[in-house]
Design an enzyme around this catalytic site. Structure first.
Site, short mmCIF file in Angstrom:
data_model
loop_
_atom_site.label_atom_id
_atom_site.label_comp_id
_atom_site.label_asym_id
_atom_site.label_seq_id
_atom_site.Cartn_x
_atom_site.Cartn_y
_atom_site.Cartn_z
N LYS A 95 0.84 -1.22 0.00
CA LYS A 95 0.00 0.00 0.00
C LYS A 95 0.86 1.26 0.00
O LYS A 95 0.37 2.34 -0.29
CB LYS A 95 -0.92 -0.01 1.24
CG LYS A 95 -1.92 -1.16 1.23
CD LYS A 95 -2.83 -1.12 2.44
CE LYS A 95 -2.11 -1.54 3.71
NZ LYS A 95 -1.71 -2.96 3.72
N PHE B 124 12.60 -6.33 3.45
CA PHE B 124 13.60 -7.17 4.13
C PHE B 124 12.93 -8.02 5.21
O PHE B 124 13.13 -9.24 5.30
CB PHE B 124 14.68 -6.26 4.72
CG PHE B 124 15.46 -6.83 5.88
CD1 PHE B 124 16.08 -8.07 5.81
CD2 PHE B 124 15.59 -6.09 7.06
CE1 PHE B 124 16.80 -8.57 6.89
CE2 PHE B 124 16.32 -6.58 8.14
CZ PHE B 124 16.92 -7.83 8.05
N ASP C 258 10.22 -13.04 7.09
CA ASP C 258 9.06 -13.45 7.88
C ASP C 258 8.24 -14.51 7.16
O ASP C 258 7.74 -15.46 7.78
CB ASP C 258 8.19 -12.22 8.16
CG ASP C 258 7.04 -12.53 9.12
OD1 ASP C 258 7.32 -12.82 10.29
OD2 ASP C 258 5.88 -12.50 8.68
N ASP D 299 7.25 -18.15 8.71
CA ASP D 299 5.85 -18.54 8.87
C ASP D 299 5.39 -19.55 7.85
O ASP D 299 4.25 -20.03 7.92
CB ASP D 299 4.95 -17.30 8.77
CG ASP D 299 5.10 -16.36 9.95
OD1 ASP D 299 5.70 -16.78 10.95
OD2 ASP D 299 4.63 -15.21 9.85
N ARG E 8 2.02 -13.31 -0.79
CA ARG E 8 2.29 -11.99 -0.24
C ARG E 8 1.97 -10.97 -1.33
O ARG E 8 2.47 -11.07 -2.43
CB ARG E 8 3.77 -11.89 0.17
CG ARG E 8 4.23 -10.49 0.55
CD ARG E 8 3.64 -10.02 1.86
NE ARG E 8 4.09 -10.81 3.00
CZ ARG E 8 3.69 -10.58 4.25
NH1 ARG E 8 2.84 -9.61 4.51
NH2 ARG E 8 4.13 -11.36 5.24
N ASP F 220 7.92 -13.09 19.25
CA ASP F 220 6.77 -13.69 18.56
C ASP F 220 7.04 -15.16 18.25
O ASP F 220 6.20 -16.03 18.50
CB ASP F 220 6.51 -12.91 17.27
CG ASP F 220 5.21 -13.33 16.59
OD1 ASP F 220 4.34 -13.94 17.25
OD2 ASP F 220 5.06 -13.06 15.39
N LYS G 269 7.63 -5.42 17.10
CA LYS G 269 7.63 -6.08 15.79
C LYS G 269 6.99 -5.22 14.70
O LYS G 269 7.38 -5.28 13.54
CB LYS G 269 6.90 -7.42 15.88
CG LYS G 269 6.86 -8.18 14.55
CD LYS G 269 6.09 -9.48 14.65
CE LYS G 269 5.97 -10.12 13.28
NZ LYS G 269 5.23 -11.40 13.31
N PHE H 142 -3.22 -1.04 14.71
CA PHE H 142 -2.97 -1.52 13.35
C PHE H 142 -2.71 -3.03 13.35
O PHE H 142 -3.24 -3.75 12.50
CB PHE H 142 -1.76 -0.78 12.76
CG PHE H 142 -1.41 -1.21 11.36
CD1 PHE H 142 -2.03 -0.62 10.27
CD2 PHE H 142 -0.44 -2.17 11.14
CE1 PHE H 142 -1.70 -1.01 8.98
CE2 PHE H 142 -0.10 -2.56 9.85
CZ PHE H 142 -0.74 -1.98 8.76
N ASP I 192 -4.79 -6.02 11.81
CA ASP I 192 -4.16 -6.98 10.90
C ASP I 192 -4.51 -8.41 11.30
O ASP I 192 -4.79 -9.27 10.44
CB ASP I 192 -2.64 -6.79 10.93
CG ASP I 192 -2.03 -6.84 9.54
OD1 ASP I 192 -2.63 -6.27 8.61
OD2 ASP I 192 -0.95 -7.44 9.38
N ASP I 193 -4.49 -8.70 12.60
CA ASP I 193 -4.88 -10.03 13.08
C ASP I 193 -6.33 -10.33 12.72
O ASP I 193 -6.67 -11.46 12.35
CB ASP I 193 -4.71 -10.10 14.60
CG ASP I 193 -3.25 -10.08 15.04
OD1 ASP I 193 -2.36 -10.12 14.17
OD2 ASP I 193 -3.01 -10.01 16.26
#
Length: 347
Positions: A51, A91, A96, A100, A105, A167, A193, A232, A236-237
């Protein structure tokens, strides 16, 4: 200037910056042709496409702080710094996604999922990070705030890595222990994070560019932006579970990945003994039936309503913090612009 025009101008700078990085790689470090092609594709595949809110925020904040339209040179330098935040984001995301085991993405396969890339993505993420400092050296070495920018980026990168570490060790995929999931730990993860690099970093960069020296101004910005960053990440979650993959650009995997998500923390707080057993049986399982069982429990616990209520309270708290701000320290508009971009967002 409209947001679409700002974005168009911002995107127009990208190829120039890639060329700058490639020039150093080729002419200073003898990078051969096959490596050149790989590096160029790495940057072009992973850095743009989001975005761009973080990068654009450097530009808009700088203009607000100066209180006038930017000159051509000021605009370009603000755009370079904005892109440095986007480079930093890339990066983090390349690494990440591997941690995960994410699939997509920004509407395309994760970089490491490309058959020819795989684990090479680890080094590719390092190359993306290193490119940031090539750009800073070229465009800001003679500026009085150059060292401030370097310090800021190094500090923010380290803080983000600490947040990522917490995390990962809180919720390893191969060991499910829901007793580790607490709101206090979640807030710490989110602060380091996500909030620091996504919200504080762009504003602090613009403040350094604008010549702001007052520590109280940086402290006030940090306080408000940490609050905003926490919302935020909670948002996002929520979108990871309830967002449309076609809109948010990725398929949510927090349930499968044993994430210490705001939703599961709320579920653990609201669940009775039988409902908790459902979470313990199905959370962090990869099969579709288990994911469906967790989502069904979320629906039973009315977590969508819980989030909506939280969103309203969060916005009210943020509005109060902004209204209480000493405008002699930093303009309120810096923060209201951020708020407009994130509250009620769908992606």
């Amino acid at each position: 200037m409209t947001m679409s025009e700002q974005l168009k101008q911002f995107l127009a700078v990208f190829d120039t910056l890639v060329a700058d990085v490639m020039d150093v790689a080729v002419n200073q470090y003898e990078t051969p042709k096959e490596s050149q092609q790989w590096m160029s594709e790495n940057l072009k595949y992973n850095v743009p496409g989001g975005k761009m809110n973080r990068g654009l925020s450097v530009v808009s904040t700088y203009e607000i702080l100066l209180g006038r339209p930017l000159t051509k040179d000021e605009l370009f330098k603000a755009q370079v710094l904005g892109w440095s935040v986007e480079w930093l984001q890339a990066f983090f995301l390349v690494a990440d996604d591997m941690m995960d085991q994410s699939q997509t993405r920004r509407g395309q396969p994760c970089w490491y999922k490309k058959p020819e890339v795989s684990n090479i993505a680890i080094n590719d993420s390092f190359v993306i990070e290193g490119s940031i400092y090539i750009l800073l050296k070229k465009y800001f070495r003679s500026e009085p705030y150059y060292v401030d920018l370097l310090d800021l980026l190094h500090e923010v990168t380290f803080q983000t890595e600490l947040g990522q570490m917490l995390d990962l060790i809180t919720a390893p995929e191969d060991h499910v222990d829901l007793t580790r999931f607490t709101l206090s730990k979640y807030k710490t993860i989110v602060k380091y994070k996500t909030a620091v690099y996504s919200f504080y970093l762009p504003v602090a960069m613009a403040m350094h560019m604008a010549g702001v020296k007052n520590p109280a101004a940086f402290a006030a910005a940090h306080s408000i932006l940490m609050e905003m960053g926490e919302f935020f990440q909670i948002q996002d979650d929520y979108l990871d579970c309830y967002g449309d993959p076609a809109v948010i650009g990725k398929i949510g995997t927090d349930i499968q990945d044993n994430k210490c998500s705001w939703l599961v923390i709320q579920a653990l707080d609201l669940a009775n003994a039988d409902q908790r057993k459902i979470l313990e049986q199905h959370y962090a399982r990869k099969d579709e039936a288990s994911v469906a069982a967790v989502k069904a429990l979320y629906k039973e616990l009315e977590l969508q309503r819980v989030f909506t209520e939280y969103e309203e309270k969060s916005f009210a708290k943020l509005t109060q913090l902004i209204n209480e701000l000493d405008t002699a320290t930093i303009p309120r508009e810096v923060f209201t612009e951020f708020a407009k971009k994130i509250y009620k967002r769908q992606k």
